[in-house]
Design a protein around this motif. Structure first.
Motif, PDB file in Angstrom:
ATOM      1  N   ARG A  19      49.325 -26.521 -39.493  1.00 39.00           N
ATOM      2  CA  ARG A  19      48.421 -26.138 -38.404  1.00 39.00           C
ATOM      3  C   ARG A  19      49.128 -25.212 -37.414  1.00 39.00           C
ATOM      4  O   ARG A  19      49.683 -25.681 -36.416  1.00 39.00           O
ATOM      5  CB  ARG A  19      47.891 -27.386 -37.697  1.00 39.00           C
ATOM      6  CG  ARG A  19      46.960 -28.223 -38.578  1.00 39.00           C
ATOM      7  CD  ARG A  19      46.246 -29.298 -37.777  1.00 39.00           C
ATOM      8  NE  ARG A  19      45.195 -29.914 -38.556  1.00 39.00           N
ATOM      9  CZ  ARG A  19      45.330 -31.015 -39.293  1.00 39.00           C
ATOM     10  NH1 ARG A  19      46.522 -31.617 -39.362  1.00 39.00           N
ATOM     11  NH2 ARG A  19      44.310 -31.514 -39.965  1.00 39.00           N
ATOM     12  N   PRO A  20      49.088 -23.915 -37.654  1.00 37.48           N
ATOM     13  CA  PRO A  20      49.684 -22.965 -36.717  1.00 37.48           C
ATOM     14  C   PRO A  20      48.846 -22.867 -35.445  1.00 37.48           C
ATOM     15  O   PRO A  20      47.661 -23.210 -35.437  1.00 37.48           O
ATOM     16  CB  PRO A  20      49.663 -21.652 -37.497  1.00 37.48           C
ATOM     17  CG  PRO A  20      48.494 -21.799 -38.420  1.00 37.48           C
ATOM     18  CD  PRO A  20      48.467 -23.250 -38.818  1.00 37.48           C
ATOM     19  N   ARG A  21      49.467 -22.361 -34.391  1.00 35.18           N
ATOM     20  CA  ARG A  21      48.772 -22.215 -33.111  1.00 35.18           C
ATOM     21  C   ARG A  21      48.637 -20.756 -32.698  1.00 35.18           C
ATOM     22  O   ARG A  21      48.216 -20.454 -31.595  1.00 35.18           O
ATOM     23  CB  ARG A  21      49.511 -23.000 -32.016  1.00 35.18           C
ATOM     24  CG  ARG A  21      49.440 -24.516 -32.190  1.00 35.18           C
ATOM     25  CD  ARG A  21      48.004 -25.025 -32.063  1.00 35.18           C
ATOM     26  NE  ARG A  21      47.906 -26.476 -32.146  1.00 35.18           N
ATOM     27  CZ  ARG A  21      47.649 -27.132 -33.255  1.00 35.18           C
ATOM     28  NH1 ARG A  21      47.471 -26.460 -34.382  1.00 35.18           N
ATOM     29  NH2 ARG A  21      47.578 -28.450 -33.276  1.00 35.18           N
ATOM     30  N   ALA A  22      49.001 -19.837 -33.597  1.00 31.62           N
ATOM     31  CA  ALA A  22      48.870 -18.405 -33.329  1.00 31.62           C
ATOM     32  C   ALA A  22      48.710 -17.673 -34.653  1.00 31.62           C
ATOM     33  O   ALA A  22      49.150 -18.158 -35.710  1.00 31.62           O
ATOM     34  CB  ALA A  22      50.094 -17.881 -32.578  1.00 31.62           C
ATOM     35  N   VAL A  23      48.078 -16.508 -34.612  1.00 29.71           N
ATOM     36  CA  VAL A  23      47.869 -15.725 -35.822  1.00 29.71           C
ATOM     37  C   VAL A  23      49.201 -15.361 -36.460  1.00 29.71           C
ATOM     38  O   VAL A  23      49.367 -15.431 -37.688  1.00 29.71           O
ATOM     39  CB  VAL A  23      47.055 -14.455 -35.505  1.00 29.71           C
ATOM     40  CG1 VAL A  23      46.987 -13.549 -36.728  1.00 29.71           C
ATOM     41  CG2 VAL A  23      45.654 -14.819 -35.048  1.00 29.71           C
ATOM     42  N   VAL A  71      41.110 -10.954 -39.252  1.00 27.89           N
ATOM     43  CA  VAL A  71      40.987 -11.475 -37.891  1.00 27.89           C
ATOM     44  C   VAL A  71      39.638 -11.146 -37.261  1.00 27.89           C
ATOM     45  O   VAL A  71      39.181 -11.873 -36.367  1.00 27.89           O
ATOM     46  CB  VAL A  71      42.126 -10.971 -36.985  1.00 27.89           C
ATOM     47  CG1 VAL A  71      43.457 -11.542 -37.438  1.00 27.89           C
ATOM     48  CG2 VAL A  71      42.184  -9.449 -36.928  1.00 27.89           C
ATOM     49  N   ALA A  72      38.989 -10.072 -37.706  1.00 27.73           N
ATOM     50  CA  ALA A  72      37.697  -9.718 -37.112  1.00 27.73           C
ATOM     51  C   ALA A  72      36.998  -8.684 -37.971  1.00 27.73           C
ATOM     52  O   ALA A  72      37.611  -8.008 -38.806  1.00 27.73           O
ATOM     53  CB  ALA A  72      37.873  -9.185 -35.692  1.00 27.73           C
ATOM     54  N   VAL A  73      35.710  -8.569 -37.751  1.00 28.50           N
ATOM     55  CA  VAL A  73      34.878  -7.534 -38.373  1.00 28.50           C
ATOM     56  C   VAL A  73      34.191  -6.764 -37.251  1.00 28.50           C
ATOM     57  O   VAL A  73      33.712  -7.364 -36.279  1.00 28.50           O
ATOM     58  CB  VAL A  73      33.816  -8.156 -39.303  1.00 28.50           C
ATOM     59  CG1 VAL A  73      32.910  -7.075 -39.887  1.00 28.50           C
ATOM     60  CG2 VAL A  73      34.485  -8.948 -40.416  1.00 28.50           C
ATOM     61  N   GLN A  74      34.171  -5.441 -37.384  1.00 25.69           N
ATOM     62  CA  GLN A  74      33.462  -4.600 -36.432  1.00 25.69           C
ATOM     63  C   GLN A  74      32.282  -3.938 -37.132  1.00 25.69           C
ATOM     64  O   GLN A  74      32.466  -3.259 -38.142  1.00 25.69           O
ATOM     65  CB  GLN A  74      34.365  -3.515 -35.848  1.00 25.69           C
ATOM     66  CG  GLN A  74      35.451  -4.032 -34.918  1.00 25.69           C
ATOM     67  CD  GLN A  74      36.612  -4.668 -35.655  1.00 25.69           C
ATOM     68  OE1 GLN A  74      37.121  -5.718 -35.245  1.00 25.69           O
ATOM     69  NE2 GLN A  74      37.037  -4.063 -36.751  1.00 25.69           N
ATOM     70  N   VAL A  75      31.082  -4.151 -36.591  1.00 26.15           N
ATOM     71  CA  VAL A  75      29.876  -3.556 -37.168  1.00 26.15           C
ATOM     72  C   VAL A  75      29.295  -2.582 -36.149  1.00 26.15           C
ATOM     73  O   VAL A  75      28.908  -3.002 -35.050  1.00 26.15           O
ATOM     74  CB  VAL A  75      28.825  -4.619 -37.512  1.00 26.15           C
ATOM     75  CG1 VAL A  75      27.696  -3.985 -38.326  1.00 26.15           C
ATOM     76  CG2 VAL A  75      29.440  -5.781 -38.271  1.00 26.15           C
ATOM     77  N   ASP A 105      45.735 -24.224 -41.910  1.00 29.28           N
ATOM     78  CA  ASP A 105      44.494 -24.491 -41.192  1.00 29.28           C
ATOM     79  C   ASP A 105      44.390 -23.560 -39.983  1.00 29.28           C
ATOM     80  O   ASP A 105      45.203 -23.619 -39.054  1.00 29.28           O
ATOM     81  CB  ASP A 105      44.491 -25.952 -40.741  1.00 29.28           C
ATOM     82  CG  ASP A 105      43.183 -26.381 -40.116  1.00 29.28           C
ATOM     83  OD1 ASP A 105      42.351 -25.509 -39.801  1.00 29.28           O
ATOM     84  OD2 ASP A 105      42.984 -27.603 -39.933  1.00 29.28           O
ATOM     85  N   LEU A 106      43.356 -22.717 -39.972  1.00 33.31           N
ATOM     86  CA  LEU A 106      43.197 -21.715 -38.910  1.00 33.31           C
ATOM     87  C   LEU A 106      42.276 -22.169 -37.783  1.00 33.31           C
ATOM     88  O   LEU A 106      42.090 -21.431 -36.804  1.00 33.31           O
ATOM     89  CB  LEU A 106      42.649 -20.413 -39.507  1.00 33.31           C
ATOM     90  CG  LEU A 106      43.461 -19.771 -40.634  1.00 33.31           C
ATOM     91  CD1 LEU A 106      42.729 -18.540 -41.159  1.00 33.31           C
ATOM     92  CD2 LEU A 106      44.849 -19.411 -40.159  1.00 33.31           C
ATOM     93  N   LYS A 107      41.720 -23.358 -37.883  1.00 31.09           N
ATOM     94  CA  LYS A 107      40.667 -23.749 -36.944  1.00 31.09           C
ATOM     95  C   LYS A 107      41.115 -23.776 -35.478  1.00 31.09           C
ATOM     96  O   LYS A 107      40.298 -23.573 -34.580  1.00 31.09           O
ATOM     97  CB  LYS A 107      40.086 -25.112 -37.343  1.00 31.09           C
ATOM     98  CG  LYS A 107      39.255 -25.069 -38.614  1.00 31.09           C
ATOM     99  CD  LYS A 107      38.492 -26.359 -38.840  1.00 31.09           C
ATOM    100  CE  LYS A 107      39.394 -27.487 -39.276  1.00 31.09           C
ATOM    101  NZ  LYS A 107      39.978 -27.255 -40.618  1.00 31.09           N
ATOM    102  N   ASP A 108      42.391 -24.038 -35.220  1.00 27.58           N
ATOM    103  CA  ASP A 108      42.876 -24.112 -33.842  1.00 27.58           C
ATOM    104  C   ASP A 108      43.604 -22.851 -33.388  1.00 27.58           C
ATOM    105  O   ASP A 108      44.208 -22.833 -32.308  1.00 27.58           O
ATOM    106  CB  ASP A 108      43.817 -25.317 -33.682  1.00 27.58           C
ATOM    107  CG  ASP A 108      43.091 -26.641 -33.843  1.00 27.58           C
ATOM    108  OD1 ASP A 108      41.902 -26.695 -33.486  1.00 27.58           O
ATOM    109  OD2 ASP A 108      43.709 -27.602 -34.344  1.00 27.58           O
ATOM    110  N   GLY A 110      41.626 -16.871 -30.393  1.00 21.43           N
ATOM    111  CA  GLY A 110      41.335 -15.452 -30.504  1.00 21.43           C
ATOM    112  C   GLY A 110      40.588 -15.036 -31.744  1.00 21.43           C
ATOM    113  O   GLY A 110      40.278 -13.842 -31.901  1.00 21.43           O
ATOM    114  N   LEU A 111      40.267 -15.985 -32.625  1.00 27.67           N
ATOM    115  CA  LEU A 111      39.586 -15.633 -33.870  1.00 27.67           C
ATOM    116  C   LEU A 111      38.098 -15.992 -33.857  1.00 27.67           C
ATOM    117  O   LEU A 111      37.428 -15.826 -34.882  1.00 27.67           O
ATOM    118  CB  LEU A 111      40.259 -16.335 -35.062  1.00 27.67           C
ATOM    119  CG  LEU A 111      41.717 -15.991 -35.335  1.00 27.67           C
ATOM    120  CD1 LEU A 111      42.208 -16.740 -36.570  1.00 27.67           C
ATOM    121  CD2 LEU A 111      41.904 -14.495 -35.514  1.00 27.67           C
ATOM    122  N   ASP A 112      37.603 -16.457 -32.725  1.00 29.76           N
ATOM    123  CA  ASP A 112      36.217 -16.917 -32.675  1.00 29.76           C
ATOM    124  C   ASP A 112      35.344 -16.088 -31.748  1.00 29.76           C
ATOM    125  O   ASP A 112      34.272 -16.521 -31.322  1.00 29.76           O
ATOM    126  CB  ASP A 112      36.161 -18.390 -32.251  1.00 29.76           C
ATOM    127  CG  ASP A 112      36.820 -18.633 -30.901  1.00 29.76           C
ATOM    128  OD1 ASP A 112      37.417 -17.688 -30.339  1.00 29.76           O
ATOM    129  OD2 ASP A 112      36.739 -19.781 -30.400  1.00 29.76           O
TER     130      ASP A 112
END
Length: 286
Positions: free
Chosen positions: A9-13, A168-172, A52-55, A58-60
């Motif tokens: 469980r990392p706490r940063a990207v 990390v993200a999608v730009q539309v 596990d990326l849930k925590d 910056g990804l939400d």
């Protein structure tokens, strides 16, 4: 039963990417787990470490930033479905999300996981290519990069992502006035058999630009420029018969994935291109 694994469980990207780099092919990232855990249950994947990326902060993020809708990798399909801000700029995306799976899956499955899995039947991947979206990534060893959605997937279940690289993200891009999108799908059992998205640009009542993308029945979501060309010059009020040539061009051009009835798939692609193009035109009529 799932094989044994250890959850990290990392706490940063940056920490997540470092863990993926450290453990290599023995590790896999996950958030909702709707794709990965199914693959593990079926014996198609057996990572020893789940990152596990849930925590990870910056990804939400989700919202319009300037002239683009930014969708964080941890945003769920349900969040897209219920977002008034998304509905205001991309109503076709909201309608697409309403049709996916069921509320339980939509509430756990994430945008990043959907794209990173490389599944050819992804409605979202088909839509994002037509919408001219880009995907932002980071890794432990290389600089961050921006990838055109059309270039993300290279083969079924295979993407250009490096083993230590995360979406990390999608730009539309927010469609400008006179531009609209429409998505159609045909589903058998649980997965779509064909997906189609049509994007139209218009000026002075005629189509001046078009993009047509088909997926699911194809090895990977694929643009159909012949179908797009057949839509150019059509009047917005041309009616259902005006889009017939686009459907025929799509059927002739599409590459059908192995193991699928080719004639049937071409027919379905033709029908869905006509439907999506017709809906897109109707959206432009005041």
């Amino acid at each position: 039963m799932l094989p044994d694994f250890t959850i990290l469980r990392p706490r940063a990207v940056t920490d997540a990417c470092a863990l993926l780099a450290e453990h290599g092919t023995d590790a896999a990232a996950y958030a909702g787990g709707t794709e990965l855990l199914l693959a593990m249950k079926l014996g198609q994947a057996a990572p020893r470490y789940l990152v596990d990326l849930k925590d990870v902060p910056g990804l939400d993020t989700l919202g319009v930033r300037g002239d683009a809708l930014r969708i964080g990798a941890l945003v769920t399909h349900r969040q897209l479905e219920l977002s008034a801000e998304v509905g205001a700029v991309l109503p076709a995306l909201v309608e697409l999300e309403r049709q996916l799976a069921n509320p339980r899956i939509r509430s756990s499955g994430t945008v990043g996981g959907n794209l990173a899995s490389g599944r050819p039947h992804s409605d979202l991947a088909t839509f994002l290519i037509a919408a001219e979206a880009t995907v932002s990534t980071v890794s432990a060893t290389d600089p961050p990069r921006t990838i055109d959605a059309a270039e993300l997937m290279v083969a079924p279940f295979e993407t250009v992502l490096a083993p230590d690289e995360l979406v990390v993200a999608v730009q539309v891009p927010v469609p400008p006035p006179g531009t609209t999108l429409a998505h159609e799908r045909f589903i058998l059992v649980e997965r779509p058999a064909v997906t189609v998205t049509v994007r139209l640009e218009t000026a002075e009542g005629v189509v001046t630009g078009a993009r047509v993308v088909a997926g699911a029945a194809t090895p990977i979501p694929t643009e159909l420029p012949g179908a797009a060309d057949a839509l150019l010059g059509l009047p917005v009020d041309g009616g259902p018969e005006a889009v017939g040539p686009a459907g025929a061009a799509a059927a002739a051009q599409v590459t059908v994935a192995a193991g699928i009835d080719e004639d049937y798939a071409r027919h379905l692609v033709s029908v869905l291109v006509r439907r999506a193009a017709g809906t897109a035109l109707a959206n432009l009529i005041p």
